[in-house]
Scaffold this active site. Structure first.
Site, short mmCIF file in Angstrom:
data_model
loop_
_atom_site.label_atom_id
_atom_site.label_comp_id
_atom_site.label_asym_id
_atom_site.label_seq_id
_atom_site.Cartn_x
_atom_site.Cartn_y
_atom_site.Cartn_z
N THR A 186 2.35 19.37 -34.89
CA THR A 186 2.77 20.65 -34.29
C THR A 186 2.07 20.91 -32.96
O THR A 186 2.55 21.71 -32.17
CB THR A 186 2.45 21.87 -35.21
OG1 THR A 186 1.10 22.28 -35.05
CG2 THR A 186 2.71 21.57 -36.67
N ALA A 187 0.91 20.29 -32.71
CA ALA A 187 0.09 20.66 -31.55
C ALA A 187 0.81 20.38 -30.24
O ALA A 187 1.33 19.28 -30.02
CB ALA A 187 -1.23 19.89 -31.56
N SER A 188 0.89 21.37 -29.39
CA SER A 188 1.46 21.25 -28.05
C SER A 188 1.29 22.61 -27.40
O SER A 188 1.43 23.62 -28.07
CB SER A 188 2.96 20.92 -28.15
OG SER A 188 3.43 20.28 -26.99
N VAL A 209 10.38 31.70 -32.05
CA VAL A 209 9.82 31.99 -33.37
C VAL A 209 9.11 33.34 -33.34
O VAL A 209 8.30 33.61 -32.45
CB VAL A 209 8.83 30.88 -33.79
CG1 VAL A 209 8.28 31.15 -35.18
CG2 VAL A 209 9.50 29.51 -33.74
N LYS A 220 8.92 19.81 -23.88
CA LYS A 220 9.41 19.59 -25.25
C LYS A 220 10.43 18.46 -25.29
O LYS A 220 10.40 17.63 -26.20
CB LYS A 220 10.01 20.88 -25.82
CG LYS A 220 9.00 22.01 -26.02
CD LYS A 220 7.78 21.60 -26.82
CE LYS A 220 8.02 21.44 -28.29
NZ LYS A 220 6.77 21.07 -29.02
N ALA A 233 -3.73 22.77 -36.14
CA ALA A 233 -3.67 23.62 -37.33
C ALA A 233 -4.05 25.08 -37.04
O ALA A 233 -3.73 25.98 -37.81
CB ALA A 233 -4.58 23.06 -38.42
N LEU A 259 -5.37 16.34 -28.02
CA LEU A 259 -4.16 15.60 -27.68
C LEU A 259 -4.40 14.56 -26.59
O LEU A 259 -3.76 13.52 -26.55
CB LEU A 259 -3.07 16.57 -27.19
CG LEU A 259 -2.46 17.49 -28.26
CD1 LEU A 259 -1.57 18.55 -27.60
CD2 LEU A 259 -1.65 16.68 -29.26
N ARG A 311 -8.98 21.66 -31.95
CA ARG A 311 -9.78 21.13 -30.85
C ARG A 311 -11.26 21.40 -31.06
O ARG A 311 -12.10 20.62 -30.70
CB ARG A 311 -9.33 21.74 -29.52
CG ARG A 311 -8.38 20.83 -28.80
CD ARG A 311 -8.05 21.32 -27.44
NE ARG A 311 -7.16 22.48 -27.48
CZ ARG A 311 -6.61 23.01 -26.40
NH1 ARG A 311 -6.86 22.49 -25.22
NH2 ARG A 311 -5.81 24.05 -26.50
N ALA A 318 1.57 26.55 -37.31
CA ALA A 318 0.81 25.66 -38.19
C ALA A 318 0.07 26.43 -39.28
O ALA A 318 -0.10 25.94 -40.40
CB ALA A 318 -0.17 24.82 -37.37
P1 NAP Z 1 0.21 28.04 -30.70
O1 NAP Z 1 -0.20 29.05 -31.67
O2 NAP Z 1 -0.27 28.19 -29.30
O3 NAP Z 1 -0.16 26.60 -31.23
C1 NAP Z 1 -0.27 25.50 -30.38
C2 NAP Z 1 -1.34 24.59 -30.92
O4 NAP Z 1 -1.47 23.45 -30.06
C3 NAP Z 1 -2.71 25.27 -30.99
O5 NAP Z 1 -3.19 25.10 -32.28
C4 NAP Z 1 -3.55 24.50 -29.99
O6 NAP Z 1 -4.85 24.24 -30.45
C5 NAP Z 1 -2.83 23.17 -29.93
N1 NAP Z 1 -3.13 22.50 -28.68
C6 NAP Z 1 -2.77 22.86 -27.44
N2 NAP Z 1 -3.28 21.99 -26.55
C7 NAP Z 1 -3.97 21.07 -27.26
C8 NAP Z 1 -4.74 19.92 -26.94
N3 NAP Z 1 -4.92 19.51 -25.68
N4 NAP Z 1 -5.31 19.20 -27.96
C9 NAP Z 1 -5.17 19.60 -29.24
N5 NAP Z 1 -4.46 20.68 -29.61
C10 NAP Z 1 -3.88 21.40 -28.63
O7 NAP Z 1 1.82 27.94 -30.59
P2 NAP Z 1 2.96 27.83 -31.69
O8 NAP Z 1 3.98 28.83 -31.29
O9 NAP Z 1 2.42 27.85 -33.07
O10 NAP Z 1 3.54 26.40 -31.34
C11 NAP Z 1 3.37 25.28 -32.20
C12 NAP Z 1 4.41 24.25 -31.89
O11 NAP Z 1 5.71 24.81 -32.10
C13 NAP Z 1 4.42 23.75 -30.44
O12 NAP Z 1 4.74 22.37 -30.49
C14 NAP Z 1 5.55 24.53 -29.79
O13 NAP Z 1 6.09 23.87 -28.69
C15 NAP Z 1 6.53 24.58 -30.96
N6 NAP Z 1 7.54 25.65 -30.87
C16 NAP Z 1 7.15 26.94 -30.82
C17 NAP Z 1 8.11 27.94 -30.76
C18 NAP Z 1 7.75 29.40 -30.73
O14 NAP Z 1 8.62 30.22 -30.43
N7 NAP Z 1 6.52 29.76 -31.05
C19 NAP Z 1 9.47 27.60 -30.74
C20 NAP Z 1 9.83 26.25 -30.81
C21 NAP Z 1 8.85 25.29 -30.88
P3 NAP Z 1 -6.18 25.02 -29.98
O15 NAP Z 1 -6.42 26.06 -31.02
O16 NAP Z 1 -7.21 23.99 -29.98
O17 NAP Z 1 -5.89 25.61 -28.63
#
Ligand code: NAP
Length: 358
Positions: free
Chosen positions: A88-90, A199, A172, A16, A69, A40, A21
């Protein structure tokens, strides 16, 4: 099969604290829903302060849970009573790691397994919405040429990525495949997948490490002053991605995958949009670097490999977004997305912060 999610049951949002998110949590709270938000570290202010502030002013209720995760069973407590799970987390990082499997693939795949196995254990769950990516549909732009009519649709799968070549893309596609496998092994919950392009758009938190934010910062902090490669991306506004998650969650007959791309732009076109709005005060890229030069110097400048250059630079890419339109997504124009995102980057001081650490 159609699923009716009760407006009174809590919704679980994993990761989140993230860029995408944050907007999902905001829209759920604005609709008056109860959100079970996993992070986390619930004590890390940079992860949760903006979420707590959103909840203050909204009719909905926010409950924070700690979950990782890679920790088995980590999501069970947060999932109790939830009919809808939004996973969403990754990790979304493109550089700064030495072991791609540990940094990207393992958390993406084991994390998805962990969350979805919990969904299979916890009786209340009816639907899972997974944040996948166009990266699960194709790996390199060159792959688009093999799609019927040269246009990528939900029917394609990324078969060109590996842990050594485009490891984020590989994480992914491997995670989405795992999700479908786990969905097919049971019948209580269904799976709806969102596959966004790159995004952009204003972030509700300056704390996210999403590559979306750094790539836009790089447009204005001088790193691309000398020019950009001829690289095309499908782009989409973060607010439209978040709205798509709510549509996927609550529309009873939503099903399958959904490519989310508003427009396809080159890096130079993105620089042009920013220059038209912000003028000469920032070193936005003005020209394209010839592919031969990118080939020669690209690998010296960062995590860009020759196979990536060969299969992406100068290759056009096209997407069919009709399934997302049928879901009800209404796209922001890309120009508005970039202008508003860059304004937030300036206001949050991200350009200066980056220069200081350069
Ligand atoms: P983001 O801001 O980096 O969010 C990723 C989230 O994943 C963070 O909240 C992070 O939590 C969490 N996370 C990472 N490793 C983790 C772990 N070991 N355990 C629990 N949580 C963990 O990136 P975002 O761009 O919003 O991406 C969110 C999702 O959208 C991802 O699945 C990504 O692949 C997908 N996506 C993104 C884009 C884009 O262009 N941004 C495009 C397509 C798909 P912490 O705060 O704890 O680090």
């Amino acid at each position: 099969m159609s699923r009716h999610i009760s407006p009174h049951s809590p919704v679980l949002v994993t990761g989140a604290s993230g860029y995408i998110a944050g907007w999902i949590v905001k829209y759920l709270l604005d609709e008056g829903r109860t959100v079970h938000a996993t992070v986390r570290d619930p004590n890390r202010t940079s992860s949760v302060a903006h979420l707590l502030a959103l909840a203050e002013g909204a009719p909905g209720t926010l409950k924070l849970f700690k979950a990782d995760l890679l920790a088995e069973g980590s999501f069970d407590e947060a999932m109790q009573g939830c009919e809808l799970v939004m996973h969403t987390a990754s990790p979304f990082v493109l550089d700064g790691f030495t072991d791609a499997n540990e940094a990207l693939v393992r958390p993406a795949v084991e994390g998805t397994r962990n969350v979805l196995e919990a969904a299979s254990r916890i009786d209340s769950v009816q639907r899972v919405v997974l944040t996948s990516s166009v990266a699960a549909v194709f790996g390199d732009n060159a792959d688009a040429a093999a799609a019927p009519g040269g246009t990528l649709t939900e029917a394609q799968w990324n078969t060109s990525s590996s842990v050594d070549h485009n490891p984020y893309q590989y994480s992914k596609v491997a995670a989405e495949r795992e999700a479908w496998k786990l969905c097919e092994a049971q019948s209580r919950w269904d799976l709806v997948v969102i596959n966004p392009g790159m995004v952009y758009g204003p972030s509700l938190t300056p704390g996210s490490h999403s590559a979306s934010i750094d790539t836009l910062v790089s447009m204005g902090d001088g790193r691309l002053r000398t020019g950009v490669p001829d690289l095309s991306y499908g782009v989409v506004d973060v607010r439209d991605v978040a709205r798509a998650h709510l549509l996927a969650g609550f529309k009873a007959d939503a099903e399958g995958r959904h490519l989310l791309v508003a427009e396809t732009l080159t890096m130079l076109q993105i620089g042009g949009i920013l220059r038209a709005h912000y003028g000469k005060g920032y070193p936005f890229p003005r020209s394209q670097v010839p592919k031969a030069l990118v080939w020669a110097v690209g690998p010296l400048m960062g995590p860009v490999t020759r196979p990536f250059i060969s299969r992406n630079v100068g290759h056009p890419v096209r997407f069919d977004n009709r399934r997302s339109l049928a879901l009800g997504v209404q796209y922001h124009p890309a120009e508005q997305t970039f202008v508003e995102h860059f304004r937030q980057i300036i206001d949050d001081g991200l350009l200066k912060r980056r220069r200081k650490h350069a």
